[in-house]
Design a protein around this motif. Sequence first.
Motif, PDB file in Angstrom:
ATOM      1  N   GLU A   1      49.622  62.282  45.403  1.00  0.00           N
ATOM      2  CA  GLU A   1      49.830  63.525  46.140  1.00  0.00           C
ATOM      3  C   GLU A   1      51.271  63.996  45.996  1.00  0.00           C
ATOM      4  OE1 GLU A   1      47.649  65.314  47.733  1.00  0.00           O
ATOM      5  OE2 GLU A   1      45.914  64.007  47.933  1.00  0.00           O
ATOM      6  N   ARG A   2      52.201  63.062  46.051  1.00  0.00           N
ATOM      7  CA  ARG A   2      53.614  63.419  45.948  1.00  0.00           C
ATOM      8  C   ARG A   2      53.952  63.970  44.568  1.00  0.00           C
ATOM      9  NH1 ARG A   2      57.556  66.078  47.356  1.00  0.00           N
ATOM     10  NH2 ARG A   2      59.630  65.290  46.858  1.00  0.00           N
ATOM     11  N   ILE A   3      53.392  63.372  43.525  1.00  0.00           N
ATOM     12  CA  ILE A   3      53.660  63.854  42.165  1.00  0.00           C
ATOM     13  C   ILE A   3      53.113  65.272  41.993  1.00  0.00           C
ATOM     14  CG2 ILE A   3      53.288  63.446  39.697  1.00  0.00           C
ATOM     15  CD1 ILE A   3      55.116  61.419  41.210  1.00  0.00           C
ATOM     16  N   ASN A   4      51.930  65.525  42.535  1.00  0.00           N
ATOM     17  CA  ASN A   4      51.377  66.892  42.502  1.00  0.00           C
ATOM     18  C   ASN A   4      52.378  67.875  43.093  1.00  0.00           C
ATOM     19  OD1 ASN A   4      48.969  65.992  41.424  1.00  0.00           O
ATOM     20  ND2 ASN A   4      47.857  66.024  43.354  1.00  0.00           N
ATOM     21  N   GLY A   5      52.923  67.511  44.261  1.00  0.00           N
ATOM     22  CA  GLY A   5      53.856  68.394  44.952  1.00  0.00           C
ATOM     23  C   GLY A   5      55.136  68.626  44.174  1.00  0.00           C
ATOM     24  N   ILE A   6      55.657  67.569  43.571  1.00  0.00           N
ATOM     25  CA  ILE A   6      56.887  67.709  42.788  1.00  0.00           C
ATOM     26  C   ILE A   6      56.688  68.680  41.633  1.00  0.00           C
ATOM     27  CG2 ILE A   6      58.470  66.510  41.213  1.00  0.00           C
ATOM     28  CD1 ILE A   6      58.165  64.040  42.997  1.00  0.00           C
ATOM     29  N   LEU A   7      55.620  68.496  40.871  1.00  0.00           N
ATOM     30  CA  LEU A   7      55.384  69.362  39.713  1.00  0.00           C
ATOM     31  C   LEU A   7      55.183  70.811  40.129  1.00  0.00           C
ATOM     32  CD1 LEU A   7      53.051  67.240  37.389  1.00  0.00           C
ATOM     33  CD2 LEU A   7      55.511  67.574  37.227  1.00  0.00           C
ATOM     34  N   LYS A   8      54.494  71.020  41.238  1.00  0.00           N
ATOM     35  CA  LYS A   8      54.204  72.391  41.639  1.00  0.00           C
ATOM     36  C   LYS A   8      55.397  73.059  42.304  1.00  0.00           C
ATOM     37  CE  LYS A   8      49.765  73.217  42.478  1.00  0.00           C
ATOM     38  NZ  LYS A   8      48.393  73.217  43.066  1.00  0.00           N
ATOM     39  N   GLN A   9      56.110  72.322  43.150  1.00  0.00           N
ATOM     40  CA  GLN A   9      57.230  72.913  43.880  1.00  0.00           C
ATOM     41  C   GLN A   9      58.506  72.993  43.045  1.00  0.00           C
ATOM     42  OE1 GLN A   9      56.957  74.231  46.947  1.00  0.00           O
ATOM     43  NE2 GLN A   9      54.809  73.644  47.132  1.00  0.00           N
ATOM     44  N   LYS A  10      58.774  71.955  42.259  1.00  0.00           N
ATOM     45  CA  LYS A  10      60.043  71.893  41.513  1.00  0.00           C
ATOM     46  C   LYS A  10      59.958  72.517  40.121  1.00  0.00           C
ATOM     47  CE  LYS A  10      61.898  69.394  44.820  1.00  0.00           C
ATOM     48  NZ  LYS A  10      62.927  69.938  45.725  1.00  0.00           N
TER      49      LYS A  10
ATOM     50  N   TYR B   1      54.940  54.234  50.281  1.00  0.00           N
ATOM     51  CA  TYR B   1      54.801  55.553  50.882  1.00  0.00           C
ATOM     52  C   TYR B   1      53.816  55.525  52.045  1.00  0.00           C
ATOM     53  CZ  TYR B   1      57.184  58.088  47.106  1.00  0.00           C
ATOM     54  OH  TYR B   1      58.097  58.578  46.220  1.00  0.00           O
ATOM     55  N   LYS B   2      53.480  54.342  52.551  1.00  0.00           N
ATOM     56  CA  LYS B   2      52.502  54.255  53.627  1.00  0.00           C
ATOM     57  C   LYS B   2      53.023  55.008  54.850  1.00  0.00           C
ATOM     58  CE  LYS B   2      50.322  49.897  52.304  1.00  0.00           C
ATOM     59  NZ  LYS B   2      50.027  48.503  52.707  1.00  0.00           N
ATOM     60  N   LYS B   3      52.090  55.503  55.635  1.00  0.00           N
ATOM     61  CA  LYS B   3      52.438  56.372  56.753  1.00  0.00           C
ATOM     62  C   LYS B   3      53.399  55.713  57.731  1.00  0.00           C
ATOM     63  CE  LYS B   3      50.326  59.374  60.228  1.00  0.00           C
ATOM     64  NZ  LYS B   3      49.066  59.858  60.813  1.00  0.00           N
ATOM     65  N   ASN B   4      53.207  54.432  57.989  1.00  0.00           N
ATOM     66  CA  ASN B   4      54.043  53.779  58.978  1.00  0.00           C
ATOM     67  C   ASN B   4      55.424  53.410  58.439  1.00  0.00           C
ATOM     68  OD1 ASN B   4      53.137  51.797  57.262  1.00  0.00           O
ATOM     69  ND2 ASN B   4      52.891  50.255  58.860  1.00  0.00           N
ATOM     70  N   LYS B   5      55.660  53.662  57.150  1.00  0.00           N
ATOM     71  CA  LYS B   5      56.943  53.329  56.559  1.00  0.00           C
ATOM     72  C   LYS B   5      57.654  54.542  55.974  1.00  0.00           C
ATOM     73  CE  LYS B   5      55.545  48.666  55.180  1.00  0.00           C
ATOM     74  NZ  LYS B   5      55.398  47.742  54.031  1.00  0.00           N
ATOM     75  N   ILE B   6      56.976  55.655  55.913  1.00  0.00           N
ATOM     76  CA  ILE B   6      57.531  56.805  55.203  1.00  0.00           C
ATOM     77  C   ILE B   6      58.758  57.366  55.917  1.00  0.00           C
ATOM     78  CG2 ILE B   6      56.206  58.633  56.342  1.00  0.00           C
ATOM     79  CD1 ILE B   6      55.764  59.800  53.510  1.00  0.00           C
ATOM     80  N   THR B   7      59.742  57.812  55.168  1.00  0.00           N
ATOM     81  CA  THR B   7      60.956  58.391  55.725  1.00  0.00           C
ATOM     82  C   THR B   7      61.154  59.769  55.136  1.00  0.00           C
ATOM     83  OG1 THR B   7      62.366  57.570  53.949  1.00  0.00           O
ATOM     84  CG2 THR B   7      62.008  56.102  55.836  1.00  0.00           C
ATOM     85  N   ILE B   8      62.096  60.497  55.672  1.00  0.00           N
ATOM     86  CA  ILE B   8      62.417  61.812  55.111  1.00  0.00           C
ATOM     87  C   ILE B   8      62.869  61.655  53.673  1.00  0.00           C
ATOM     88  CG2 ILE B   8      63.974  63.783  55.317  1.00  0.00           C
ATOM     89  CD1 ILE B   8      64.098  63.264  58.308  1.00  0.00           C
ATOM     90  N   LEU B   9      63.587  60.598  53.406  1.00  0.00           N
ATOM     91  CA  LEU B   9      64.090  60.358  52.054  1.00  0.00           C
ATOM     92  C   LEU B   9      62.938  60.184  51.081  1.00  0.00           C
ATOM     93  CD1 LEU B   9      66.649  59.964  50.414  1.00  0.00           C
ATOM     94  CD2 LEU B   9      66.520  57.521  50.917  1.00  0.00           C
ATOM     95  N   ASP B  10      61.884  59.455  51.488  1.00  0.00           N
ATOM     96  CA  ASP B  10      60.728  59.282  50.633  1.00  0.00           C
ATOM     97  C   ASP B  10      59.989  60.591  50.424  1.00  0.00           C
ATOM     98  OD1 ASP B  10      60.972  56.509  50.256  1.00  0.00           O
ATOM     99  OD2 ASP B  10      60.072  56.137  52.206  1.00  0.00           O
TER     100      ASP B  10
ATOM    101  N   SER C   1      39.909  60.565  54.064  1.00  0.00           N
ATOM    102  CA  SER C   1      40.581  61.748  53.509  1.00  0.00           C
ATOM    103  C   SER C   1      42.086  61.760  53.743  1.00  0.00           C
ATOM    104  CB  SER C   1      39.974  63.010  54.134  1.00  0.00           C
ATOM    105  OG  SER C   1      40.099  62.980  55.551  1.00  0.00           O
ATOM    106  N   SER C   2      42.647  60.669  54.254  1.00  0.00           N
ATOM    107  CA  SER C   2      44.088  60.642  54.524  1.00  0.00           C
ATOM    108  C   SER C   2      44.883  60.697  53.226  1.00  0.00           C
ATOM    109  CB  SER C   2      44.459  59.362  55.293  1.00  0.00           C
ATOM    110  OG  SER C   2      45.874  59.227  55.358  1.00  0.00           O
ATOM    111  N   PRO C   3      45.869  61.610  53.110  1.00  0.00           N
ATOM    112  CA  PRO C   3      46.680  61.697  51.887  1.00  0.00           C
ATOM    113  C   PRO C   3      47.529  60.450  51.660  1.00  0.00           C
ATOM    114  CG  PRO C   3      47.609  63.068  53.615  1.00  0.00           C
ATOM    115  CD  PRO C   3      46.263  62.627  54.101  1.00  0.00           C
ATOM    116  N   TYR C   4      47.768  59.664  52.720  1.00  0.00           N
ATOM    117  CA  TYR C   4      48.576  58.463  52.575  1.00  0.00           C
ATOM    118  C   TYR C   4      47.869  57.383  51.770  1.00  0.00           C
ATOM    119  CZ  TYR C   4      51.739  60.475  55.998  1.00  0.00           C
ATOM    120  OH  TYR C   4      52.621  61.303  56.641  1.00  0.00           O
TER     121      TYR C   4
END
Length: 231
Positions: free
Chosen positions: A156-165, A217-226, A147-150
Motif C-alpha cells: 500500500e505504501r509503495i502504491n502511494g509513493i509512486l502516485k503521490q511523488k 509497518y504494523k499498526k501498533n508500531k507505525i510512526t509518522i516517520l514510517d 480488509s485492513s491496509p496494515y
Amino acid sequence: MTVSALVDKFLQFLKYHKLLIPKTKLYHITTDSKHGFYKSKDLLSNLEIKHSEQVFVSDITYIKIATQHAYLALVTDVYSKKIMGYKIDTNMRVQLVKEALNMAVKNRIYNNQNLIHHSDRGKQYCCPDFTEFAKSNNIILSTTQNSSPYENAVAERINGILKQKFCLNKTIPNLKTAQKMVKQAIEIYNNQRRHCSLAMKTPEFAHVNQIHKYKSYKKNKITILDAWECW
C-alpha cells in the motif's frame, strides 16, 4: 541528534500545523475478494523479516488514463522496498499479476528457498492460473485475512509513493505514455529515492547490501516517520 530524529521532529511539526499534503482519496475498487477460490493463510503476521527476497508483496492500483481505465500491478521486496516487477495494462485479468510476478522472479539475484508471496484476497491472486504459476516457481502464497491496509502495508505504501511523488495520480493521456511514466518512476524510485526506513539508503542499495534492520509497518508500531518516508 541523528538525521532520522531530525526528520521525525520536522514531520511532526508539519503535521501539528496541518502543513502536510493530504492524500488523494481513491474510490476505484481493484480488489474483488468475493470468489470461491482458496484463500491462503497470512504467513507474515509473526514472521521476522531478515533479508532480501524473503518476502514479495503484491497489489494492484488504479491509474487514470484520459480515454480508459488502466491498472498497475506491482511486486515489491519487503526487506529492501525494491520494486522487483510490474505490469500496467487496461484490464485486471490474472495475466496482469502473472507478468508482474514473472518479472520479479527474473530480477531475483539470490537463490533463497521458501520465497513467500503476500497479497490481498483478490481473485487474480487466488485463482488456479496464478497459484499454479507461483507453485511452478517454488513460491509460497500468503494472503491478508481482512480488509485492513496494515496487513499489506508495504504494498500500500509503495502504491502511494509512486502516485503521490511521481504524479501517477494524475490523468495520463494514453497507455503508452503511462507505460513510459511508470518505467521511469520505478527506475528513479529503486535507484535514487532514499528511505528513512532503510537508514537513508536506496532500495537498490538495501537489496544488494542487506545491512539495515527491518522496520515493521504494523499498526501498533507505525510512526509518522514510517508513514511519510523522506527522500
